[in-house]
Design a protein around this motif. Sequence first.
Motif, short mmCIF file in Angstrom:
data_model
loop_
_atom_site.label_atom_id
_atom_site.label_comp_id
_atom_site.label_asym_id
_atom_site.label_seq_id
_atom_site.Cartn_x
_atom_site.Cartn_y
_atom_site.Cartn_z
N ILE A 39 -1.77 43.37 14.90
CA ILE A 39 -1.88 42.03 14.35
C ILE A 39 -3.01 41.94 13.33
O ILE A 39 -3.10 40.98 12.56
N ARG A 70 4.86 43.28 22.63
CA ARG A 70 3.73 42.59 22.00
C ARG A 70 4.18 41.43 21.11
O ARG A 70 3.54 40.39 21.08
N PHE A 71 5.29 41.63 20.39
CA PHE A 71 5.76 40.62 19.45
C PHE A 71 7.25 40.34 19.72
O PHE A 71 8.11 40.73 18.93
N ARG A 73 9.20 37.85 19.45
CA ARG A 73 9.97 37.05 18.49
C ARG A 73 10.05 37.72 17.12
O ARG A 73 10.56 37.12 16.17
N GLU A 75 8.02 40.94 14.51
CA GLU A 75 6.72 41.22 13.91
C GLU A 75 6.38 40.21 12.83
O GLU A 75 5.27 39.65 12.79
N HIS A 78 5.37 36.69 14.24
CA HIS A 78 4.04 36.66 14.86
C HIS A 78 2.93 36.83 13.82
O HIS A 78 1.89 36.16 13.88
N GLU A 81 2.42 33.59 11.89
CA GLU A 81 1.69 32.60 12.67
C GLU A 81 0.20 32.91 12.70
O GLU A 81 -0.64 32.01 12.61
#
Length: 218
Positions: A39, A70-71, A73, A75, A78, A81
């Motif tokens: 991230i 980890r993500f 929805r 990469e 996320h 966002e």
Amino acid sequence: MTPITDADRDAARTLWDYNVLNQRTHPVSAAVALGGCDIGVATAVAELYRAHLFPTVVFTGAVTEATLGRFPRGEAVHFREAALALGVPDEAILLEPRATNTGQNIRFARQVLEDAGSRVDSVLLVCMPYMQRRAYATCRRQWPEVEVCCASQKVSFDEYAKAQDDEVEFIAMMVGDTQRVMEYPSQGFAIEQEVPDRVREAFEWLCKRGYDAWLLRD
């Protein structure tokens, strides 16, 4: 697998030094933020946007095997966002949520920019540090018309390794990226690049030591 040794870390540091390009950044038409497991890509995007290096960024990346936990929805979703939370305005962001590999990241992001009416003659690829060389080589093959440079969070190998939840996995992923730098040109996915003997030797050492989870398989 046996515990990570100093020799393993020395070899991994050699791969890191090869794959991190340390290119000088400058203002470009647009940025493309490549999906992955870090991230910190979004953090780098926010820093670069505040430096006025680009007016628009495309976050690209789907749900993949490596990042599902980890993500969940996707990469790009996320990362977008996270960038919004760091102050990048929504009107500066485009989303590409389908790409599952680096070639698709480049091709699909290019299409998103074209569909948005953006005229792009230079692009900044923002990615994980050790992904820079592969991203650069892929873009040069898939989008040869643009001037391209790469950027990431500015961090040393030791700092990055200590921040990982799983250092073995991190090293294995870097081994996989290095293999793709070597193998993808013959498959038409990326441009050819020089691979010094010290890099090949470090790669082979780490493969023999068992850091092979992300290698291409026949």
